[in-house]
Design a protein around this motif. Structure first.
Motif, PDB file in Angstrom:
ATOM      1  N   PRO A   1       0.821  -1.215   0.000  1.00  0.00           N
ATOM      2  CA  PRO A   1       0.000   0.000   0.000  1.00  0.00           C
ATOM      3  C   PRO A   1       0.860   1.273   0.000  1.00  0.00           C
ATOM      4  CG  PRO A   1      -0.936  -1.597   1.517  1.00  0.00           C
ATOM      5  CD  PRO A   1       0.364  -2.178   1.032  1.00  0.00           C
ATOM      6  N   GLY A   2       0.553   2.172  -0.941  1.00  0.00           N
ATOM      7  CA  GLY A   2       1.337   3.391  -1.083  1.00  0.00           C
ATOM      8  C   GLY A   2       2.412   3.280  -2.147  1.00  0.00           C
ATOM      9  N   GLY A   3       2.734   2.032  -2.546  1.00  0.00           N
ATOM     10  CA  GLY A   3       3.711   1.812  -3.599  1.00  0.00           C
ATOM     11  C   GLY A   3       5.083   2.384  -3.265  1.00  0.00           C
ATOM     12  N   GLY A   4       5.736   2.938  -4.292  1.00  0.00           N
ATOM     13  CA  GLY A   4       7.040   3.545  -4.086  1.00  0.00           C
ATOM     14  C   GLY A   4       8.151   2.785  -4.789  1.00  0.00           C
ATOM     15  N   TYR A   5       9.361   3.226  -4.499  1.00  0.00           N
ATOM     16  CA  TYR A   5      10.568   2.691  -5.131  1.00  0.00           C
ATOM     17  C   TYR A   5      11.565   2.402  -4.026  1.00  0.00           C
ATOM     18  CZ  TYR A   5      14.733   2.652  -8.188  1.00  0.00           C
ATOM     19  OH  TYR A   5      15.876   2.313  -8.859  1.00  0.00           O
ATOM     20  N   GLY A   6      12.027   1.134  -3.938  1.00  0.00           N
ATOM     21  CA  GLY A   6      12.913   0.817  -2.835  1.00  0.00           C
ATOM     22  C   GLY A   6      13.592  -0.533  -2.992  1.00  0.00           C
ATOM     23  N   PHE A   7      14.264  -0.941  -1.930  1.00  0.00           N
ATOM     24  CA  PHE A   7      14.972  -2.228  -1.919  1.00  0.00           C
ATOM     25  C   PHE A   7      15.159  -2.685  -0.481  1.00  0.00           C
ATOM     26  CE2 PHE A   7      18.255   0.770  -1.056  1.00  0.00           C
ATOM     27  CZ  PHE A   7      19.335   0.105  -0.498  1.00  0.00           C
ATOM     28  N   ARG A   8      15.626  -3.920  -0.317  1.00  0.00           N
ATOM     29  CA  ARG A   8      15.827  -4.516   1.006  1.00  0.00           C
ATOM     30  C   ARG A   8      17.237  -5.090   1.119  1.00  0.00           C
ATOM     31  NH1 ARG A   8      10.131  -7.928   1.825  1.00  0.00           N
ATOM     32  NH2 ARG A   8       8.752  -6.096   1.857  1.00  0.00           N
ATOM     33  N   PHE A   9      17.718  -5.127   2.363  1.00  0.00           N
ATOM     34  CA  PHE A   9      19.054  -5.657   2.636  1.00  0.00           C
ATOM     35  C   PHE A   9      19.110  -6.143   4.076  1.00  0.00           C
ATOM     36  CE2 PHE A   9      18.857  -1.084   3.180  1.00  0.00           C
ATOM     37  CZ  PHE A   9      19.420  -0.857   4.427  1.00  0.00           C
TER      38      PHE A   9
ATOM     39  N   SER B   1      12.825   3.148   1.110  1.00  0.00           N
ATOM     40  CA  SER B   1      11.951   3.468  -0.026  1.00  0.00           C
ATOM     41  C   SER B   1      11.751   4.975  -0.161  1.00  0.00           C
ATOM     42  CB  SER B   1      10.592   2.783   0.144  1.00  0.00           C
ATOM     43  OG  SER B   1       9.967   3.221   1.338  1.00  0.00           O
ATOM     44  N   ALA B   2      11.409   5.372  -1.376  1.00  0.00           N
ATOM     45  CA  ALA B   2      11.069   6.761  -1.695  1.00  0.00           C
ATOM     46  C   ALA B   2       9.825   6.751  -2.589  1.00  0.00           C
ATOM     47  CB  ALA B   2      12.225   7.442  -2.418  1.00  0.00           C
ATOM     48  N   ASP B   3       9.283   7.937  -2.823  1.00  0.00           N
ATOM     49  CA  ASP B   3       8.107   8.095  -3.702  1.00  0.00           C
ATOM     50  C   ASP B   3       6.902   7.259  -3.261  1.00  0.00           C
ATOM     51  OD1 ASP B   3       9.364   9.948  -5.224  1.00  0.00           O
ATOM     52  OD2 ASP B   3       9.270   8.847  -7.126  1.00  0.00           O
ATOM     53  N   VAL B   4       6.786   7.032  -1.969  1.00  0.00           N
ATOM     54  CA  VAL B   4       5.583   6.371  -1.450  1.00  0.00           C
ATOM     55  C   VAL B   4       4.474   7.419  -1.381  1.00  0.00           C
ATOM     56  CG1 VAL B   4       4.589   5.153   0.532  1.00  0.00           C
ATOM     57  CG2 VAL B   4       6.959   4.720  -0.128  1.00  0.00           C
TER      58      VAL B   4
END
Length: 310
Positions: A100-108, A119-122
């Motif tokens: 929910p909210g979407g966005g652009y990101g990654f995990r580590f 994340s950004a652009d949520v």
């Protein structure tokens, strides 16, 4: 250079999913905004974040992940490149986020094996001003993590994610016990506690003010939830506190008035928490003893270096 902006959400995996959902969406005062076959997303009414807690049905109790915001997709990419160059193990590469909210990101993985998401652009969620006497969380305040090697974890977060030390708690017999870490002028978005194993220590939620915090504390006590410690007021961070156990044994906190620092002039203190005025300036909380401390060590986290399935 600091690329993180704020704490977004904390995600938990829980065997007793229905009971947990009833607690967080009922007694605790969060709002369920989405649910999909054994996974639910809970928002704080005063927060622009789409959700501040995610619950996932699982056979094993674990901390699924801790999520932080970044200012832009470019910052997300920069951080991913820096982490890769620094030998950090990435779980995913930057891309579109399907929550929910979407966005652009990654995990580590962090140094202890916790999953971290950036994340950004949520999308900003439609939220509202919490009214006087309304005793529900305004937003997520901070998260505290148990680590078997306090300083190794602190140094990792400083080196790779730009956290800075605000204050330290120590004990004459036990040595350093907790580091309060910041990514903004908020005294801490995260703290690292010395524990016997990697686990969640507690998740903290901010209420509107002292009156709302006390009303919320009373409501949760009356619900029959187990109160661990409080109400009181810490010295480090100058914030109020009442700690409870959720039905799965995770510690959750109501707080308000967490200190905002002048980062240019701030020097970290080392506070001796064997002194009662350090743990509670007011003197209203029950004594901090080994039993209270032990509850916050939580169970051994089974999710270390195992990415959550969603």
């Amino acid at each position: 250079m600091r690329l993180l902006t704020h704490l977004r959400h904390v995600d938990l995996a829980v065997p007793d999913y229905d009971e947990q959902l009833d607690f967080y969406a009922g007694v605790w005062g969060l709002t369920k905004v989405a649910e999909d076959s054994g996974i639910s997303f809970l928002a704080a009414e005063g927060s622009p974040e789409h959700y501040v807690v995610r619950l996932r049905r699982s056979d094993e109790k674990r901390l699924d992940l801790v999520s932080y915001g970044a200012a832009s997709p470019a910052d997300v990419d920069t951080l991913a490149e820096q982490l890769l160059a620094g030998g950090v193990r990435l779980i995913s590469r930057p891309g579109t986020i399907d929550t929910p909210g979407g966005g652009y990101g990654f995990r580590f993985f962090d140094v202890d094996g916790r999953t971290v998401e950036v994340s950004a652009d949520v999308e900003v969620r439609r939220h509202r001003k919490i009214e006087e006497k309304e005793s529900i969380p305004v937003k997520l305040s901070h998260v505290v993590l148990n680590s078997p090697d306090l300083n190794r974890t602190r140094e990792w977060y400083e080196r790779h994610l730009g956290f800075r030390l605000s204050d330290t708690l120590m004990h004459p017999r036990m040595g350093e016990a907790m580091h309060f870490m910041r990514i903004s002028n908020q005294h801490h978005s995260m703290a690292i506690a010395q524990g016997p194993h990697t686990a969640l220590h507690h998740i903290s939620f901010e209420l509107r003010g002292i009156d709302e915090y006390m009303r919320g504390t009373g409501r949760v006590i009356r619900s029959g939830a187990r109160k661990l410690w409080g109400p009181g007021r810490h010295l480090a961070g100058d914030n109020t506190f009442t700690y409870f156990l959720d039905p799965q044994g995770n510690t959750v906190e109501y707080t308000t008035e967490l200190e905002l620092l002048d980062e240019d002039t701030w020097h970290p203190h080392v506070y001796d928490f064997s002194r009662p005025e350090v743990t509670d300036q007011w003197g209203t909380a029950n004594a901090m003893n080994e039993l209270v401390a032990k509850e916050s060590f939580n169970d051994v986290d089974r999710g270390c270096f195992v990415a959550p399935p969603v």
